[in-house]
Design a protein around this motif. Structure first.
Motif, PDB file in Angstrom:
ATOM      1  N   LEU A  43       0.825  -1.209   0.000  1.00 27.32           N
ATOM      2  CA  LEU A  43       0.000   0.000   0.000  1.00 27.32           C
ATOM      3  C   LEU A  43       0.859   1.259   0.000  1.00 27.32           C
ATOM      4  N   GLU A  44       1.944   1.248   0.766  1.00 26.65           N
ATOM      5  CA  GLU A  44       2.839   2.408   0.779  1.00 26.65           C
ATOM      6  C   GLU A  44       3.435   2.642  -0.608  1.00 26.65           C
ATOM      7  N   LEU A  45       3.817   1.572  -1.304  1.00 31.80           N
ATOM      8  CA  LEU A  45       4.342   1.701  -2.668  1.00 31.80           C
ATOM      9  C   LEU A  45       3.249   2.157  -3.629  1.00 31.80           C
ATOM     10  N   TYR A  46       2.048   1.637  -3.460  1.00 29.72           N
ATOM     11  CA  TYR A  46       0.919   1.994  -4.309  1.00 29.72           C
ATOM     12  C   TYR A  46       0.633   3.495  -4.225  1.00 29.72           C
ATOM     13  N   PHE A  47       0.694   4.046  -3.013  1.00 30.03           N
ATOM     14  CA  PHE A  47       0.375   5.455  -2.822  1.00 30.03           C
ATOM     15  C   PHE A  47       1.578   6.374  -2.970  1.00 30.03           C
ATOM     16  N   GLN A  48       2.731   5.819  -3.269  1.00 37.09           N
ATOM     17  CA  GLN A  48       3.939   6.623  -3.437  1.00 37.09           C
ATOM     18  C   GLN A  48       3.768   7.637  -4.569  1.00 37.09           C
ATOM     19  N   ASP A  49       3.110   7.232  -5.644  1.00 34.14           N
ATOM     20  CA  ASP A  49       2.947   8.105  -6.807  1.00 34.14           C
ATOM     21  C   ASP A  49       1.526   8.622  -6.974  1.00 34.14           C
ATOM     22  N   GLU A  50       0.657   8.302  -6.033  1.00 30.08           N
ATOM     23  CA  GLU A  50      -0.750   8.644  -6.171  1.00 30.08           C
ATOM     24  C   GLU A  50      -1.298   9.146  -4.840  1.00 30.08           C
ATOM     25  N   LYS A  51      -2.140  10.157  -4.897  1.00 27.38           N
ATOM     26  CA  LYS A  51      -2.760  10.663  -3.677  1.00 27.38           C
ATOM     27  C   LYS A  51      -3.888   9.707  -3.259  1.00 27.38           C
ATOM     28  N   PRO A  52      -3.898   9.255  -1.996  1.00 21.69           N
ATOM     29  CA  PRO A  52      -4.928   8.294  -1.577  1.00 21.69           C
ATOM     30  C   PRO A  52      -6.303   8.935  -1.448  1.00 21.69           C
ATOM     31  N   ASN A  53      -7.323   8.162  -1.818  1.00 22.77           N
ATOM     32  CA  ASN A  53      -8.706   8.538  -1.540  1.00 22.77           C
ATOM     33  C   ASN A  53      -9.033   8.014  -0.154  1.00 22.77           C
ATOM     34  N   LEU A  54      -9.840   8.744   0.566  1.00 21.23           N
ATOM     35  CA  LEU A  54     -10.245   8.265   1.882  1.00 21.23           C
ATOM     36  C   LEU A  54     -11.111   7.027   1.726  1.00 21.23           C
ATOM     37  N   PRO A  55     -10.896   6.008   2.569  1.00 28.21           N
ATOM     38  CA  PRO A  55     -11.682   4.776   2.450  1.00 28.21           C
ATOM     39  C   PRO A  55     -13.146   5.006   2.776  1.00 28.21           C
ATOM     40  N   LYS A  56     -13.986   4.141   2.213  1.00 28.69           N
ATOM     41  CA  LYS A  56     -15.418   4.181   2.497  1.00 28.69           C
ATOM     42  C   LYS A  56     -15.661   3.691   3.922  1.00 28.69           C
ATOM     43  N   ASN A  57     -16.724   4.156   4.512  1.00 32.18           N
ATOM     44  CA  ASN A  57     -17.100   3.685   5.845  1.00 32.18           C
ATOM     45  C   ASN A  57     -17.877   2.388   5.704  1.00 32.18           C
ATOM     46  N   ILE A  58     -17.174   1.271   5.778  1.00 31.37           N
ATOM     47  CA  ILE A  58     -17.836  -0.028   5.709  1.00 31.37           C
ATOM     48  C   ILE A  58     -17.494  -0.813   6.963  1.00 31.37           C
ATOM     49  N   PHE A  59     -18.353  -1.750   7.275  1.00 31.93           N
ATOM     50  CA  PHE A  59     -18.174  -2.581   8.456  1.00 31.93           C
ATOM     51  C   PHE A  59     -18.159  -4.028   8.009  1.00 31.93           C
TER      52      PHE A  59
END
Length: 67
Positions: A43-59
């Motif tokens: 995940l850290e590598l995935y977001f290295q070049d991309e701004k993360p979207n906030l996760p959905k509120n799921i349970f």
């Protein structure tokens, strides 16, 4: 910045597979701890070049049903 993501871990033969439910990034390990560690790196590598979207509120939970 620190963001919490929803993760599913599933045992597949000799490996534990950890998958982020918010963006489908996945990794694996011989133990649950190793799978989570490897997923965190992925995940850290995935977001290295991309701004993360906030996760959905799921349970996520389990439900036992008598059949």
């Amino acid at each position: 910045m620190s963001i919490k993501y929803n993760v599913m871990i599933q045992k597949e033969e000799e490996w534990y597979v950890a998958k982020c439910l918010d963006n489908s990034v996945a990794s694996q390990g011989k133990t649950i701890e190793e799978a989570l560690k490897n997923l965190k790196e992925a995940l850290e590598l995935y977001f290295q070049d991309e701004k993360p979207n906030l996760p959905k509120n799921i349970f996520i939970t389990t439900l036992e049903v008598t059949v």
